[in-house]
Design an enzyme around this catalytic site. Structure first.
Site, PDB file in Angstrom:
ATOM      1  N   ASP A  33      22.715  -0.421  26.946  1.00 46.39           N
ATOM      2  CA  ASP A  33      21.602   0.452  27.359  1.00 46.39           C
ATOM      3  C   ASP A  33      21.901   1.033  28.736  1.00 46.39           C
ATOM      4  O   ASP A  33      21.697   2.217  29.007  1.00 46.39           O
ATOM      5  CB  ASP A  33      20.290  -0.336  27.463  1.00 46.39           C
ATOM      6  CG  ASP A  33      19.831  -0.894  26.125  1.00 46.39           C
ATOM      7  OD1 ASP A  33      20.510  -1.789  25.608  1.00 46.39           O
ATOM      8  OD2 ASP A  33      18.788  -0.433  25.601  1.00 46.39           O
ATOM      9  N   ASP A  72      20.864  -5.867  15.849  1.00 50.05           N
ATOM     10  CA  ASP A  72      20.440  -7.253  15.623  1.00 50.05           C
ATOM     11  C   ASP A  72      20.203  -7.698  14.175  1.00 50.05           C
ATOM     12  O   ASP A  72      20.833  -8.621  13.693  1.00 50.05           O
ATOM     13  CB  ASP A  72      19.156  -7.538  16.406  1.00 50.05           C
ATOM     14  CG  ASP A  72      19.239  -7.040  17.846  1.00 50.05           C
ATOM     15  OD1 ASP A  72      20.242  -6.417  18.225  1.00 50.05           O
ATOM     16  OD2 ASP A  72      18.280  -7.282  18.599  1.00 50.05           O
ATOM     17  N   ARG A  79       9.555  -5.185  13.574  1.00 52.14           N
ATOM     18  CA  ARG A  79      10.491  -6.088  14.259  1.00 52.14           C
ATOM     19  C   ARG A  79      11.222  -6.970  13.235  1.00 52.14           C
ATOM     20  O   ARG A  79      10.831  -7.034  12.072  1.00 52.14           O
ATOM     21  CB  ARG A  79       9.706  -6.981  15.240  1.00 52.14           C
ATOM     22  CG  ARG A  79       9.069  -6.242  16.404  1.00 52.14           C
ATOM     23  CD  ARG A  79      10.071  -5.710  17.404  1.00 52.14           C
ATOM     24  NE  ARG A  79      10.952  -6.727  17.935  1.00 52.14           N
ATOM     25  CZ  ARG A  79      11.992  -6.486  18.741  1.00 52.14           C
ATOM     26  NH1 ARG A  79      12.274  -5.246  19.102  1.00 52.14           N
ATOM     27  NH2 ARG A  79      12.764  -7.449  19.182  1.00 52.14           N
ATOM     28  N   TYR A 133      13.121  -1.969  12.373  1.00 56.64           N
ATOM     29  CA  TYR A 133      14.276  -2.182  13.251  1.00 56.64           C
ATOM     30  C   TYR A 133      15.579  -1.593  12.704  1.00 56.64           C
ATOM     31  O   TYR A 133      15.641  -0.404  12.429  1.00 56.64           O
ATOM     32  CB  TYR A 133      14.376  -3.684  13.514  1.00 56.64           C
ATOM     33  CG  TYR A 133      14.705  -4.013  14.955  1.00 56.64           C
ATOM     34  CD1 TYR A 133      14.193  -3.275  15.994  1.00 56.64           C
ATOM     35  CD2 TYR A 133      15.544  -5.083  15.266  1.00 56.64           C
ATOM     36  CE1 TYR A 133      14.500  -3.587  17.309  1.00 56.64           C
ATOM     37  CE2 TYR A 133      15.847  -5.407  16.582  1.00 56.64           C
ATOM     38  CZ  TYR A 133      15.329  -4.653  17.595  1.00 56.64           C
ATOM     39  OH  TYR A 133      15.640  -4.968  18.889  1.00 56.64           O
ATOM     40  N   GLU A 193      11.950   3.958  20.482  1.00 57.83           N
ATOM     41  CA  GLU A 193      13.145   3.139  20.251  1.00 57.83           C
ATOM     42  C   GLU A 193      13.827   3.543  18.934  1.00 57.83           C
ATOM     43  O   GLU A 193      15.044   3.618  18.850  1.00 57.83           O
ATOM     44  CB  GLU A 193      12.731   1.666  20.222  1.00 57.83           C
ATOM     45  CG  GLU A 193      13.887   0.687  20.261  1.00 57.83           C
ATOM     46  CD  GLU A 193      13.406  -0.759  20.270  1.00 57.83           C
ATOM     47  OE1 GLU A 193      12.180  -0.994  20.205  1.00 57.83           O
ATOM     48  OE2 GLU A 193      14.264  -1.652  20.337  1.00 57.83           O
TER      49      GLU A 193
HETATM   50  C1  GLC Z   1      17.699  -4.455  20.803  1.00 61.02           C
HETATM   51  C2  GLC Z   1      18.816  -3.592  20.237  1.00 61.02           C
HETATM   52  C3  GLC Z   1      19.972  -3.584  21.193  1.00 61.02           C
HETATM   53  C4  GLC Z   1      19.495  -3.124  22.564  1.00 61.02           C
HETATM   54  C5  GLC Z   1      18.294  -3.951  23.053  1.00 61.02           C
HETATM   55  C6  GLC Z   1      17.653  -3.394  24.292  1.00 61.02           C
HETATM   56  O1  GLC Z   1      18.076  -5.770  20.901  1.00 61.02           O
HETATM   57  O2  GLC Z   1      19.191  -4.064  18.984  1.00 61.02           O
HETATM   58  O3  GLC Z   1      21.000  -2.754  20.734  1.00 61.02           O
HETATM   59  O4  GLC Z   1      20.521  -3.202  23.482  1.00 61.02           O
HETATM   60  O5  GLC Z   1      17.304  -3.996  22.061  1.00 61.02           O
HETATM   61  O6  GLC Z   1      17.267  -2.068  24.103  1.00 61.02           O
END
Ligand code: GLC
Length: 425
Positions: free
Chosen positions: A32, A160, A193, A351, A395
């Site tokens: 990020d 994730d 989520r 997600y 997001e």
């Molecule tokens: C989630 C995403 C990941 C990202 C994080 C913070 O865990 O899957 O890619 O870096 O959120 O935004």
């Protein structure tokens, strides 16, 4: 739109780092941060460089660059810094961090900034840290000598709860995990989520890593999750190319990087390409088998220039445009769904199980452009900008109606909007 995006980055700025999302993600995340620095570089170069310096303050002494740097900020985020118990490792930095890493996008982002605004002195300063991280990846995470790097936790993939991991996680018995309070469903609806059983696995793996004090050899031997990931290796390959360019400019000897590049190039197609389906599958190293699940990650070898011309064409014709998989249809109107619509568990708002993520659109559009697929690159860019324009910097997005999901005021979406709008019309 640029003004609105800048506002998001400013509001998420806590001084030395920028939160990925105001409530949901109150610390500094690795990739990020790289993207945030890219966005910031368009209007506040010094602040962009500070973002990188802050991330590097979390680097471990063995070279690992963690996926989260906490910077001592108090929050209700779980896992909190204490949960990781990283002090059992002899390599930890002073700053509290997580004990795993994330896709190594950073060198490529610094290279990109440097191409527009020469920052040679800064590069001289951070080059050793970048090299150290990449060396750690190649030395500690090459589990089978192929030159491909493996990940040991779904969070290391940056995607994730991707359906890629479902089958593998089913084989992991998440026993003995202490009670934990997730926290992530406090600000975002639980239907958007990961499922609770996914979280149980995420936390079980951390418990296991803590027991081994983050000794990489022990983790590779004992982690039930051991994967060679197409996305991670693609990003690493391109980051090695970019790191090499930086090294050459600094007058450094780059033969070590050449070695890494050659290894990935040798192993990549052999390991990941599936000739019958015409796409790239991740590899489950623990069970020695390909993970036959199609997600948006199949297009990442384009970003790395690791696909042959023929492979690229098959990806575009048989997958990207096929309405069964990634093409638009009467229901799904936006590209690029994070997973193929054909998957049984495809979930438009959950997600990494289906929604559109701006980062994926950006990486794949860069790859499409490199291969001369201008129209496809434009489709990805156009859809992403339209989503952000109508639903704000979220997001991720529901590909059916374009509505936003997950965290509001999401930094990397804002950063990439700036990058796109400032660099092309
Ligand atoms: C989630 C995403 C990941 C990202 C994080 C913070 O865990 O899957 O890619 O870096 O959120 O935004």
């Amino acid at each position: 739109m640029i003004a609105a995006a800048k506002k998001v980055l400013r509001e998420n700025d806590v001084g030395v780092f920028t939160r990925p999302g105001p409530k949901q993600y109150p610390h500094q995340w690795n990739w990020d941060s790289a993207l945030i620095a890219l966005g910031l570089s368009h209007f506040d170069l010094e602040r962009a460089l500070l973002e990188v310096r802050s991330l590097l303050a979390g680097q471990w002494r063995d070279g690992m660059l963690p996926h989260v740097v906490y910077h001592g900020v108090k929050s209700d985020y779980f896992p909190d810094p204490g949960y990781w118990r990283i002090t059992g490792s002899p390599h930890t930095p002073k700053t509290p961090t997580s004990g795993i890493t994330q896709p190594p996008l950073l060198a490529s982002i610094i290279y990109r900034i440097h191409q527009r605004q020469p920052i040679l002195e800064f590069i001289r300063e951070v080059y050793p840290a970048l090299l150290h991280w990449h060396r750690w990846l190649h030395e500690k995470r090459d589990a089978d000598g192929t030159g491909l790097v493996c990940i040991i936790h779904p969070w290391e993939s940056g995607t994730d709860d991707s359906p890629r991991w479902l089958e593998l996680l089913k084989s992991v018995e998440a026993v003995g995990t202490v009670d934990f309070n997730r926290g992530d469903t406090r600000y975002v609806d639980a239907t958007e989520r990961p499922f609770q059983h996914d979280y149980q696995h995420f936390i079980y793996l951390i418990d296991l890593f803590r027991k081994h004090n983050y000794d990489q050899k022990a983790l590779i031997e004992n982690s039930p999750f051991l994967v060679q990931d197409v996305l991670f290796n693609s990003i690493l390959y391109r980051a090695n190319l970019d790191l090499k360019s930086l090294g050459v400019e600094l007058g450094e000897d780059t033969s070590e990087i050449n070695g890494w590049l050659a290894c990935i190039q040798d192993g990549f197609i052999k390991r990941f390409w599936d000739e019958e389906q015409g796409l790239f599958y991740d590899y489950d190293l623990r069970h020695q088998r390909p993970i036959r699940v199609s997600t948006g990650v199949i297009f990442l070898p384009l970003y790395a220039s690791l696909a042959t011309r023929q492979q690229a064409e098959r990806l575009v014709q048989d997958h990207f445009h096929d309405p069964v998989h990634y093409g638009v249809d009467k229901v799904v109107r936006y590209r690029l769904t994070s997973a193929s619509k054909s998957l049984p568990g495809w979930d438009a708002r959950r997600y990494w199980r289906g929604p559109v993520w701006i980062l994926l659109n950006w990486l794949v559009s860069e790859g499409m452009r490199d291969y001369g697929f201008e129209r496809e690159a434009e489709l990805l860019r156009g859809d992403a900008l339209q989503l952000m324009d109508t639903s704000g910097f979220r997001e991720y997005y529901d590909a059916r109606d374009g509505s936003g999901c997950g965290s509001e005021g999401f930094s990397w979406s804002a950063a990439l909007a700036i990058e796109w709008l400032q660099t092309r019309n």
